[in-house]
Design a protein around this motif. Sequence first.
Motif, PDB file in Angstrom:
ATOM      1  N   THR A 155      -3.964  -1.588  -9.735  1.00  0.00           N
ATOM      2  CA  THR A 155      -4.716  -2.130  -8.600  1.00  0.00           C
ATOM      3  C   THR A 155      -5.877  -3.060  -8.962  1.00  0.00           C
ATOM      4  N   THR A 181      -7.699   2.474  -3.222  1.00  0.00           N
ATOM      5  CA  THR A 181      -7.778   3.646  -2.355  1.00  0.00           C
ATOM      6  C   THR A 181      -6.390   4.174  -2.025  1.00  0.00           C
ATOM      7  N   ALA A 182      -5.442   3.271  -1.750  1.00  0.00           N
ATOM      8  CA  ALA A 182      -4.071   3.704  -1.453  1.00  0.00           C
ATOM      9  C   ALA A 182      -3.483   4.452  -2.638  1.00  0.00           C
ATOM     10  N   ASP A 193      -5.320   7.847  -3.046  1.00  0.00           N
ATOM     11  CA  ASP A 193      -4.906   8.742  -1.975  1.00  0.00           C
ATOM     12  C   ASP A 193      -3.510   9.291  -2.238  1.00  0.00           C
ATOM     13  N   ARG A 216      -6.375  -1.433  -2.178  1.00  0.00           N
ATOM     14  CA  ARG A 216      -5.205  -1.050  -2.973  1.00  0.00           C
ATOM     15  C   ARG A 216      -5.526   0.147  -3.864  1.00  0.00           C
ATOM     16  N   ALA A 233      -0.247   0.515   5.965  1.00  0.00           N
ATOM     17  CA  ALA A 233       0.536   0.615   4.733  1.00  0.00           C
ATOM     18  C   ALA A 233       1.456  -0.565   4.546  1.00  0.00           C
ATOM     19  N   HIS A 277       0.835  -1.206   0.000  1.00  0.00           N
ATOM     20  CA  HIS A 277       0.000   0.000   0.000  1.00  0.00           C
ATOM     21  C   HIS A 277       0.868   1.254   0.000  1.00  0.00           C
ATOM     22  N   ARG A 335       0.841   4.181  -2.858  1.00  0.00           N
ATOM     23  CA  ARG A 335       0.707   5.623  -2.612  1.00  0.00           C
ATOM     24  C   ARG A 335       1.858   6.384  -3.274  1.00  0.00           C
ATOM     25  N   SER A 395      -4.886   3.070   7.360  1.00  0.00           N
ATOM     26  CA  SER A 395      -3.563   3.464   7.829  1.00  0.00           C
ATOM     27  C   SER A 395      -2.572   2.317   7.741  1.00  0.00           C
ATOM     28  N   ALA A 452      -7.972   6.269   2.952  1.00  0.00           N
ATOM     29  CA  ALA A 452      -7.277   4.991   2.904  1.00  0.00           C
ATOM     30  C   ALA A 452      -7.026   4.467   4.301  1.00  0.00           C
TER      31      ALA A 452
END
Length: 266
Positions: free
Chosen positions: A158, A174-175, A178, A172, A254, A77, A81, A252, A250
């Motif tokens: 993703t 969303t990460a 974000d 994934r 990671a 993740h 990002r 938290s 997302a």
Amino acid sequence: MDEQALTGGNATDAVVRAGDTVRKPWTPATPSVTAYVEGLRAAGVDAPKPMGRDDRGRSVQEFVIGPSAMDVDPLSHADLRRVGSMVRRIHDASVGFVPPADAVWETAIPAPGADLVCHNDLAPWNLIVGDRWVFIDWDASAPSTRLWDLAYAAQAFTLNDATTPPEVAAARLTAFVDGYGADPELREALPQAMTARTAAMLDLLKSSHRDGREPWASMYLSGHGAHWSAALRYVETHSARWAAALATPASSDATADPPARSATDA
């Protein structure tokens, strides 16, 4: 200088490595693409350095050392990002790029607009993840829109493996989004855009197979047609889940391990 054929690409023939450079055919679009890449580099985006034309008339550019994101462990993740932020930097830098008046572009899939010049193939197979994380293969660059280019990148990084549990893929996605820093309007539009962009890729393969246009006609038969058919069903079927995931921040976490990647190289 010894030359080594570079494999793995689908749309460019006769691509070789010569020392610390890549040599590939010069096309009518090469000057415009070169101007775009040089503009991005001047704006602080890391991209392979264009190095002119060799004595055989080929385009010369820097060879970036490292594996592609397709050839390493699945991105975490945090990695996603990071890639999302890379795409955002490219788009933001592209806003300030003014194409040459005589620009020529080669586009396989028409874009729904021409707000800015985009890479148009920001995907794991075009991301080097060595000491530098760098997108390569800029030859398909052409005017497009931020949403259309992001939709392809988000799907490719993703949602490209239709065997992934939807809830895992949604996290994934969303990460990645974000990391891009997408605003609410872009987040809301993205699920539908991903479906449309995936459908456009499948349509390119199908129509090329019907009309005999290469390299997509052969790609359709070699597994890409089946892959993109499955990808479209997956992206479209779970569109509501993607929309719900993008409407919230997302996780938290990671460090969660992502699922194994499909063996199909799209």
